[in-house]
Design an enzyme around this catalytic site. Sequence first.
Site, PDB file in Angstrom:
ATOM      1  N   ARG A  15       0.886  -1.237   0.072  1.00  0.00           N
ATOM      2  CA  ARG A  15       0.042   0.132   0.073  1.00  0.00           C
ATOM      3  C   ARG A  15       0.820   1.291   0.137  1.00  0.00           C
ATOM      4  NH1 ARG A  15      -3.249  -4.417   1.642  1.00  0.00           N
ATOM      5  NH2 ARG A  15      -5.163  -4.077   0.466  1.00  0.00           N
ATOM      6  N   LYS A  65      14.855  -6.767   3.807  1.00  0.00           N
ATOM      7  CA  LYS A  65      15.252  -5.858   4.800  1.00  0.00           C
ATOM      8  C   LYS A  65      16.632  -6.059   5.363  1.00  0.00           C
ATOM      9  CE  LYS A  65      10.590  -4.317   6.559  1.00  0.00           C
ATOM     10  NZ  LYS A  65       9.786  -4.299   7.486  1.00  0.00           N
ATOM     11  N   ASP A 101      10.635   1.497  10.966  1.00  0.00           N
ATOM     12  CA  ASP A 101       9.496   0.501  11.616  1.00  0.00           C
ATOM     13  C   ASP A 101       9.292   0.996  13.153  1.00  0.00           C
ATOM     14  OD1 ASP A 101       8.565  -0.603   9.479  1.00  0.00           O
ATOM     15  OD2 ASP A 101       9.856  -2.354   9.653  1.00  0.00           O
ATOM     16  N   ALA A 128       8.957 -12.607  17.398  1.00  0.00           N
ATOM     17  CA  ALA A 128      10.187 -12.087  17.447  1.00  0.00           C
ATOM     18  C   ALA A 128      10.739 -12.044  15.956  1.00  0.00           C
ATOM     19  CB  ALA A 128      11.300 -12.973  18.182  1.00  0.00           C
ATOM     20  N   ILE A 218       0.022  -5.165  15.269  1.00  0.00           N
ATOM     21  CA  ILE A 218       0.694  -4.598  14.009  1.00  0.00           C
ATOM     22  C   ILE A 218       0.338  -5.216  12.695  1.00  0.00           C
ATOM     23  CG2 ILE A 218       2.928  -3.700  15.314  1.00  0.00           C
ATOM     24  CD1 ILE A 218       4.274  -5.701  13.196  1.00  0.00           C
ATOM     25  N   GLY A 241      -2.638  -1.924  13.470  1.00  0.00           N
ATOM     26  CA  GLY A 241      -1.302  -1.829  12.801  1.00  0.00           C
ATOM     27  C   GLY A 241      -1.413  -0.763  11.659  1.00  0.00           C
TER      28      GLY A 241
HETATM   29  P1  NAP Z   1       8.607 -12.280  10.244  1.00  0.00           P
HETATM   30  O1  NAP Z   1       9.942 -11.658  10.443  1.00  0.00           O
HETATM   31  O2  NAP Z   1       8.618 -13.278   9.102  1.00  0.00           O
HETATM   32  O3  NAP Z   1       8.344 -12.809  11.420  1.00  0.00           O
HETATM   33  C1  NAP Z   1       6.878 -13.419  11.672  1.00  0.00           C
HETATM   34  C2  NAP Z   1       6.502 -13.649  13.278  1.00  0.00           C
HETATM   35  O4  NAP Z   1       5.349 -14.262  13.448  1.00  0.00           O
HETATM   36  C3  NAP Z   1       7.504 -14.588  13.864  1.00  0.00           C
HETATM   37  O5  NAP Z   1       7.774 -14.266  15.672  1.00  0.00           O
HETATM   38  C4  NAP Z   1       6.723 -15.877  13.780  1.00  0.00           C
HETATM   39  O6  NAP Z   1       7.429 -16.980  14.885  1.00  0.00           O
HETATM   40  C5  NAP Z   1       5.445 -15.643  14.037  1.00  0.00           C
HETATM   41  N1  NAP Z   1       4.553 -16.486  13.464  1.00  0.00           N
HETATM   42  C6  NAP Z   1       4.316 -16.667  12.170  1.00  0.00           C
HETATM   43  N2  NAP Z   1       3.396 -17.798  12.091  1.00  0.00           N
HETATM   44  C7  NAP Z   1       3.071 -18.070  13.248  1.00  0.00           C
HETATM   45  C8  NAP Z   1       2.397 -19.103  13.765  1.00  0.00           C
HETATM   46  N3  NAP Z   1       1.495 -19.969  13.032  1.00  0.00           N
HETATM   47  N4  NAP Z   1       2.092 -19.493  15.181  1.00  0.00           N
HETATM   48  C9  NAP Z   1       2.810 -18.586  15.926  1.00  0.00           C
HETATM   49  N5  NAP Z   1       3.739 -17.467  15.595  1.00  0.00           N
HETATM   50  C10 NAP Z   1       4.006 -17.165  14.468  1.00  0.00           C
HETATM   51  O7  NAP Z   1       7.696 -11.185   9.782  1.00  0.00           O
HETATM   52  P2  NAP Z   1       7.766  -9.371  10.221  1.00  0.00           P
HETATM   53  O8  NAP Z   1       8.198  -8.891   9.274  1.00  0.00           O
HETATM   54  O9  NAP Z   1       8.198  -9.507  11.550  1.00  0.00           O
HETATM   55  O10 NAP Z   1       6.205  -9.352  10.163  1.00  0.00           O
HETATM   56  C11 NAP Z   1       5.311  -9.693  11.033  1.00  0.00           C
HETATM   57  C12 NAP Z   1       3.690  -9.510  11.062  1.00  0.00           C
HETATM   58  O11 NAP Z   1       3.757  -7.549  11.236  1.00  0.00           O
HETATM   59  C13 NAP Z   1       3.128  -9.419   9.691  1.00  0.00           C
HETATM   60  O12 NAP Z   1       1.851  -9.749   9.853  1.00  0.00           O
HETATM   61  C14 NAP Z   1       3.354  -7.959   8.850  1.00  0.00           C
HETATM   62  O13 NAP Z   1       2.415  -7.888   7.951  1.00  0.00           O
HETATM   63  C15 NAP Z   1       3.088  -7.131  10.258  1.00  0.00           C
HETATM   64  N6  NAP Z   1       3.970  -5.972   9.889  1.00  0.00           N
HETATM   65  C16 NAP Z   1       3.132  -4.657  10.031  1.00  0.00           C
HETATM   66  C17 NAP Z   1       3.895  -3.491   9.888  1.00  0.00           C
HETATM   67  C18 NAP Z   1       3.104  -2.346  10.037  1.00  0.00           C
HETATM   68  O14 NAP Z   1       3.690  -1.246   9.392  1.00  0.00           O
HETATM   69  N7  NAP Z   1       1.929  -2.376  10.569  1.00  0.00           N
HETATM   70  C19 NAP Z   1       5.416  -3.374   9.647  1.00  0.00           C
HETATM   71  C20 NAP Z   1       5.961  -4.701   9.573  1.00  0.00           C
HETATM   72  C21 NAP Z   1       5.305  -5.871   9.567  1.00  0.00           C
HETATM   73  P3  NAP Z   1       8.501 -18.007  14.427  1.00  0.00           P
HETATM   74  O15 NAP Z   1       9.819 -17.174  14.871  1.00  0.00           O
HETATM   75  O16 NAP Z   1       8.238 -18.738  15.393  1.00  0.00           O
HETATM   76  O17 NAP Z   1       8.695 -18.253  13.106  1.00  0.00           O
END
Ligand code: NAP
Length: 281
Positions: A15, A65, A101, A128, A218, A241
């Site tokens: 977006r 990233k 972020d 994490a 988020i 978020g």
């Molecule tokens: P990431 O680095 O891939 O991390 C994903 C996180 O979600 C990890 O802690 C992972 O746990 C956990 N997870 C995924 N599937 C899971 C499940 N089935 N059960 C339990 N834990 C689960 O992704 P990220 O970049 O941090 O983004 C995470 C989320 O934040 C996404 O939904 C993204 O769209 C959102 N986000 C929003 C913004 C915003 O501006 N609002 C910015 C960035 C990201 P494990 O370590 O165990 O895999």
Amino acid sequence: MKRAAVIGWPISHSRSPLIHNYWLRHHGIAGSYERRPVEPQALGHFLRHLADEGLTGCNITIPHKEEALHHLDHMDALARRLGAVNTVWLQDGKSHGTSSDGHGFMASLAASAPNFSVSGSHVLVLGAGGAARAIVGALVDEEAATITIANRTLGRAEALRALGSRTTPVCVVDWPDLPAALPACDLLVNTTALGMAGQAALELDLAPLKPSAVVADIVYTPLETPLLQQAKARGHRVVPGLGMLLHQAATGFELWFGRRPEVTQELYDLVARDIDPDGRS
Ligand code: NAP
């Protein structure tokens, strides 16, 4: 005319063009912001040739990233500490990177819960991953009293301990022990993908939270996640978020186009309608 872009693989969901092109129109700036799909193997070449691509800078999203750090001339102390960049700009022919972020999350928290003070508060962070890293870094800088992290994969949570400081220790709880960490929590932040459209729900009963606790998620698709719905129904202040997404974008816009843009209700509604045209959430 200055041009910027968001790069990722895939990138069609982003977006960011909607946000930046709204600000360009609003400020009457002759510029553009577009999506550029960049495959992982092409990332280094792309970042080393930003000017040849006609760009003055870019946002970086999944999965680039962390890898992007290796292809920039300079990164600021924050990007180095977090091991990730999401905003790149050219200055005197050199590429620079930072991470916006954490700032985006803090600005969104301040907008949605204006009287909440992170300083001295006990924060519980779920997840994490990359976003959690940036948010934990910002919470440490704001001198939260403690940060507790719960993540499905314990080792990833343990790795975030290193971001803690003397003022703000970072500790870890096992995912199954999460409910026991709720009563002490002043701010709960979901940074996992749980609750996102197409993902499993986050199964967490918020009953043990104190009434004054603030609940942030988020995830922004849907705009109001089941976690936020539950928190709202229990009378908690909530932080959606989408606010973080809008506020993190302001950093790049100012670096590329020279104006600090505002996150207005009009912009919020524009992006919210794009996410949910029926206004269901
Ligand atoms: P990431 O680095 O891939 O991390 C994903 C996180 O979600 C990890 O802690 C992972 O746990 C956990 N997870 C995924 N599937 C899971 C499940 N089935 N059960 C339990 N834990 C689960 O992704 P990220 O970049 O941090 O983004 C995470 C989320 O934040 C996404 O939904 C993204 O769209 C959102 N986000 C929003 C913004 C915003 O501006 N609002 C910015 C960035 C990201 P494990 O370590 O165990 O895999």
